[in-house]
Design an enzyme around this catalytic site. Structure first.
Site, mmCIF file in Angstrom:
data_model
loop_
_atom_site.group_PDB
_atom_site.id
_atom_site.type_symbol
_atom_site.label_atom_id
_atom_site.label_comp_id
_atom_site.label_asym_id
_atom_site.label_seq_id
_atom_site.Cartn_x
_atom_site.Cartn_y
_atom_site.Cartn_z
ATOM 1 N N ASN A 72 0.872 -1.183 0.000
ATOM 2 C CA ASN A 72 0.000 0.000 0.000
ATOM 3 C C ASN A 72 0.906 1.229 0.000
ATOM 4 O OD1 ASN A 72 -1.778 2.056 0.512
ATOM 5 N ND2 ASN A 72 -2.369 1.353 2.557
ATOM 6 N N LYS A 123 0.124 4.230 -0.187
ATOM 7 C CA LYS A 123 -0.507 5.415 0.432
ATOM 8 C C LYS A 123 -0.269 6.631 -0.480
ATOM 9 C CE LYS A 123 -0.007 3.148 4.839
ATOM 10 N NZ LYS A 123 0.053 3.223 6.288
ATOM 11 N N HIS A 136 -9.457 1.176 5.185
ATOM 12 C CA HIS A 136 -8.176 1.417 5.857
ATOM 13 C C HIS A 136 -8.390 2.439 6.978
ATOM 14 C CE1 HIS A 136 -4.039 2.516 6.649
ATOM 15 N NE2 HIS A 136 -3.678 1.417 5.997
ATOM 16 N N GLU A 149 -6.696 4.843 7.941
ATOM 17 C CA GLU A 149 -6.413 6.236 7.565
ATOM 18 C C GLU A 149 -7.589 6.853 6.827
ATOM 19 O OE1 GLU A 149 -2.672 5.430 5.682
ATOM 20 O OE2 GLU A 149 -1.810 4.939 7.626
ATOM 21 N N GLU A 181 -5.026 -4.748 10.859
ATOM 22 C CA GLU A 181 -4.010 -3.705 11.004
ATOM 23 C C GLU A 181 -4.244 -2.958 12.320
ATOM 24 O OE1 GLU A 181 -2.225 -2.578 6.867
ATOM 25 O OE2 GLU A 181 -3.782 -1.145 7.436
ATOM 26 N N GLY A 234 3.048 2.306 10.851
ATOM 27 C CA GLY A 234 4.031 3.393 10.757
ATOM 28 C C GLY A 234 4.848 3.599 12.018
ATOM 29 N N SER A 240 3.914 -2.029 10.201
ATOM 30 C CA SER A 240 5.375 -2.083 10.357
ATOM 31 C C SER A 240 5.972 -3.442 10.000
ATOM 32 C CB SER A 240 5.778 -1.663 11.773
ATOM 33 O OG SER A 240 5.380 -0.317 11.995
HETATM 34 P P1 13P Z 1 3.383 0.458 7.512
HETATM 35 O O1 13P Z 1 3.837 -0.877 6.919
HETATM 36 O O2 13P Z 1 4.111 1.613 6.947
HETATM 37 O O3 13P Z 1 3.333 0.398 8.991
HETATM 38 O O4 13P Z 1 1.844 0.644 7.023
HETATM 39 C C1 13P Z 1 0.938 -0.376 7.229
HETATM 40 C C2 13P Z 1 -0.317 -0.070 6.518
HETATM 41 O O5 13P Z 1 -1.071 0.792 6.922
HETATM 42 C C3 13P Z 1 -0.598 -0.811 5.273
HETATM 43 O O6 13P Z 1 -1.885 -0.576 4.824
#
Ligand code: 13P
Length: 248
Positions: free
Chosen positions: A9, A11, A93, A95, A163, A169, A207
């Site tokens: 992803n 982002k 997600h 976010e 997640e 992150g 992560s």
């Molecule tokens: P990270 O791998 O950067 O922690 O992000 C995870 C994530 O939100 C994948 O959708």
């Protein structure tokens, strides 16, 4: 056997140059048939990915609207994603739930829209740190999963991604025992919601990196990973694909 999946992803990151790096990788990528490797770039890069990626590397999107067309400025329909050769789309997600006030009901509509167009939704769920500390993570996950009670949703065409929001992150993924416990709980919930629950891939996200993926790939009920930061570099992403490929 449940299919293994490594999904990147990107982002709000990535560039046309990055698409070209991954296009080169897609030509040399060798992997078992039972493993899907997917890159989900931002919408404007989907066309270039469609033109450049060899079929070994699948294309996914990061979101879709719950309706198939209409007056929704800035949104993208599953119909268009289908035309861009997307095999998967991330929905719900954390976010997006936070930045765009997406509710469980809206996420359910997105799942239906994607499935209608033959695109497999990667349905994200996860709890916040205060919810985990309060011992409420199971309630949170069960609530998010409950949209699957909608009998129109096809559980045969669904991927779930666990997640935990606090691990995203952060640089440190969740502990092995917390992941196994959560994935076991999700598998049991799915069994009460869908006939073929044992075939639904459950991914872990938060992560995931080359230095912690091998252990992750061997945990019970972990069928793959949804990866942010470590999916932006071919060298890192390829190690994640290799780790899950080695489990087959
Ligand atoms: P990270 O791998 O950067 O922690 O992000 C995870 C994530 O939100 C994948 O959708």
């Amino acid at each position: 056997m449940v299919k293994k999946i490594v999904a990147g992803n990107w982002k709000m990151n990535g560039s046309p140059q990055d698409i070209q790096s991954f296009a080169h990788y897609s030509q040399i990528l060798t992997k078992p048939d039972q493993l899907d490797a997917i890159i989900c770039p931002p919408f404007p890069l989907l066309g270039e990915a469609k033109q450049s990626f060899h079929e070994q590397l699948l294309i996914g999107a990061q979101d879709c609207h719950g309706e198939l067309a209409g007056a929704h400025t800035g949104d993208v329909s599953a119909q268009l994603l289908q035309q861009m050769c997307c095999s998967y789309v991330i929905v719900g997600h954390s976010e997006r739930r936070q930045d765009h006030a997406e509710t469980d009901v809206m996420v359910g509509r997105k799942i239906l829209a994607a499935q209608e167009l033959g695109i497999t939704p990667i349905f994200c769920i996860g709890e916040q740190m205060d919810q985990r500390r309060a011992g409420r993570w199971g309630d949170v996950l069960a609530q998010q999963l409950s949209i699957l009670r909608d009998e129109k949703i096809d559980a045969g065409m669904l991927v779930v991604a666990y997640e935990p929001i606090w691990a995203i992150g952060s640089g440190a993924r969740a502990e092995n025992n917390d992941i196994v416990e959560a994935h076991g709980f999700i598998r049991a919930q799915l069994a009460s919601l869908a006939n073929n629950a044992s075939k639904i891939a459950i991914l872990y996200g938060g992560s995931v990196k080359p230095d912690n993926v091998v252990e992750l790939s061997q945990l019970a009920d972990v069928d793959g990973a949804l990866v942010g930061g470590a999916s932006l570099k071919v060298e890192d992403f390829s190690q994640l694909v290799e780790a899950f490929g080695a489990t087959l």
